[in-house]
Scaffold this motif. Structure first.
Motif, PDB file in Angstrom:
ATOM      1  N   SER A  93       0.807  -1.222   0.000  1.00  0.00           N
ATOM      2  CA  SER A  93       0.000   0.000   0.000  1.00  0.00           C
ATOM      3  C   SER A  93       0.839   1.271   0.000  1.00  0.00           C
ATOM      4  CB  SER A  93      -0.918   0.008   1.229  1.00  0.00           C
ATOM      5  OG  SER A  93      -1.790  -1.098   1.232  1.00  0.00           O
ATOM      6  N   GLN A  96       0.986   3.942  -2.852  1.00  0.00           N
ATOM      7  CA  GLN A  96      -0.072   3.682  -3.835  1.00  0.00           C
ATOM      8  C   GLN A  96      -1.013   4.870  -3.949  1.00  0.00           C
ATOM      9  OE1 GLN A  96      -1.016   1.103  -5.820  1.00  0.00           O
ATOM     10  NE2 GLN A  96      -0.108  -0.782  -5.009  1.00  0.00           N
ATOM     11  N   VAL A  98      -4.961   5.787  -4.519  1.00  0.00           N
ATOM     12  CA  VAL A  98      -6.258   5.152  -4.336  1.00  0.00           C
ATOM     13  C   VAL A  98      -7.350   6.076  -4.853  1.00  0.00           C
ATOM     14  CG1 VAL A  98      -5.594   3.710  -2.365  1.00  0.00           C
ATOM     15  CG2 VAL A  98      -6.394   6.046  -1.948  1.00  0.00           C
ATOM     16  N   TYR A 148      -7.164   0.555  -4.619  1.00  0.00           N
ATOM     17  CA  TYR A 148      -5.961   0.888  -5.383  1.00  0.00           C
ATOM     18  C   TYR A 148      -6.333   1.301  -6.803  1.00  0.00           C
ATOM     19  CZ  TYR A 148      -3.331  -1.945  -1.896  1.00  0.00           C
ATOM     20  OH  TYR A 148      -2.779  -2.468  -0.757  1.00  0.00           O
ATOM     21  N   SER A 150      -5.249   1.074 -10.552  1.00  0.00           N
ATOM     22  CA  SER A 150      -4.369   0.251 -11.377  1.00  0.00           C
ATOM     23  C   SER A 150      -4.744   0.431 -12.837  1.00  0.00           C
ATOM     24  CB  SER A 150      -4.458  -1.225 -10.985  1.00  0.00           C
ATOM     25  OG  SER A 150      -5.722  -1.760 -11.326  1.00  0.00           O
ATOM     26  N   GLY A 162      -4.927  -4.697 -11.369  1.00  0.00           N
ATOM     27  CA  GLY A 162      -5.473  -4.898 -10.042  1.00  0.00           C
ATOM     28  C   GLY A 162      -6.818  -5.580 -10.153  1.00  0.00           C
ATOM     29  N   SER A 305      -2.289  -7.045  -5.064  1.00  0.00           N
ATOM     30  CA  SER A 305      -1.541  -5.844  -5.420  1.00  0.00           C
ATOM     31  C   SER A 305      -2.266  -5.186  -6.593  1.00  0.00           C
ATOM     32  CB  SER A 305      -0.110  -6.201  -5.830  1.00  0.00           C
ATOM     33  OG  SER A 305      -0.072  -6.753  -7.145  1.00  0.00           O
ATOM     34  N   GLY A 306      -1.718  -4.080  -7.071  1.00  0.00           N
ATOM     35  CA  GLY A 306      -2.295  -3.434  -8.242  1.00  0.00           C
ATOM     36  C   GLY A 306      -1.777  -4.000  -9.543  1.00  0.00           C
TER      37      GLY A 306
END
Length: 332
Positions: A93, A96, A98, A148, A150, A162, A305-306
């Motif tokens: 995170s 990242q 968002v 997230y 992505s 993601g 994860s993304g």
């Protein structure tokens, strides 16, 4: 089999963290409505699509929700504190971007620490670019969620994105459903809610349907990256047929049945023994007096994860395996 990247991109781009799956549910409903006899959305938000038949009652499940962050507090300078929705890693995170449902963008960062190996979510915050609590509260409220950001990427072999957990399972169900013609089994395609926080949608929908046989379709890990945790599953080796995870030990007759279908149809497959995690199969399996349940898994690198990564060949083989199973007469 042509890979429908346009559909998968639409699914992964839908904002639908656990507990708020309405956007992706509407996309799925529009995609499948002409292929089934009935669609309902139950009180927990599960989308249940019924393709009627006279044989055994089969429930196929993939979860619609994704991991995310939920706002718990806003400090005097407008920085947002948060908790996790599902399996969120502080290290993944950190740094990242968002996005909230209203489109607001934030950056996840952390307080200054001497030892980053001790990083926890409680040391982290989201910066949405304001200067006070009052400014922040005009844009974001306590209890709001974000996910997230992505970018969907697809080449001739793989998809990186993601939210493939578990929109790729939803994709497999949709494409298998389109391939089914006249089937003997009475099939319920269930796109479940709140899997990431405890298999909740699968529990209630399985209780409602009371199936004779269950199948979950979800991602699994991979053991094919440098110094990965030992796992005899890798990308581009075929559909993964589950033997065990932390939520279920698959009855050998179910596992053998799925292997038999793969062999009959020349579908590449691999056996999955996962020493962590779980899927909707665990909830279906424990419904009422118990339901014989198996699982088809899509091998995935970098889960939660993304940049989750999957093989298109594996996905197409999962669709073929699911279609082959649903076309078979179920006798257990």
């Amino acid at each position: 089999m042509k890979f429908n990247g346009e559909l998968l991109k639409k699914l992964v781009d839908a904002f639908s963290p656990s507990g708020d799956e309405r956007i992706v549910a509407e996309i799925i409903k529009d995609e499948i409505k002409s292929y089934v006899d009935e669609i309902i959305i139950d009180s927990l938000g599960n989308l249940i699509a019924h393709k009627k038949g006279n044989g055994k009652k089969v429930m196929v499940a993939a979860h619609m929700d994704q991991i995310g962050l939920l706002i718990t507090d806003i400090d005097e300078k407008g920085f947002l504190r948060f908790t996790n929705i599902g399996g969120i890693s502080p290290y993944i995170s950190y740094g990242q971007r968002v996005v909230f449902k209203n489109g607001r963008i934030g950056i996840v960062y952390a307080e200054s620490m001497d030892d980053m190996s001790k990083l926890k979510l409680e040391n982290m915050y989201i910066d949405i670019g304001v200067n006070s609590r009052e400014e922040a509260e005009k844009r974001i409220g306590i209890g709001d969620t974000c996910v997230y950001i992505s970018q969907y990427y697809e080449d001739e072999n793989n998809v990186i994105s993601g939210c493939l957990d578990d929109r790729i399972g939803c994709y497999v169900l949709i494409e298998a459903l389109k391939d089914l013609k006249n089937v003997e089994n009475d099939i319920y395609f269930v796109f479940t809610t709140q899997e990431e926080v405890g298999l909740r949608g699968a529990k209630t929908s399985a209780y409602r349907i009371d199936p004779d046989f269950g199948i979950a379709v979800d991602i699994t890990g991979s053991g094919d990256t440098p110094k990965a945790k030992r796992l005899a599953v890798g990308l581009n080796k075929g559909a993964a047929i589950k033997v065990k995870d932390n939520s279920i030990i698959v009855n050998p007759k179910i596992k053998d049945f799925m292997v038999e279908v793969a062999k009959e149809n020349n579908i590449p497959y691999q056996l999955e023994v996962l020493e962590y995690g779980g899927t909707d199969s665990g909830a279906i399996n424990l419904t009422k007096e118990g339901v014989p349940t198996g699982a088809i898994s899509i091998p995935t690198r970098y889960a939660h994860s993304g940049s989750e990564t999957i093989s298109k060949n594996d996905v197409n083989n999962c669709i073929k395996l699911l279609t082959g199973i649903l076309n078979k007469k179920i006798e257990f």
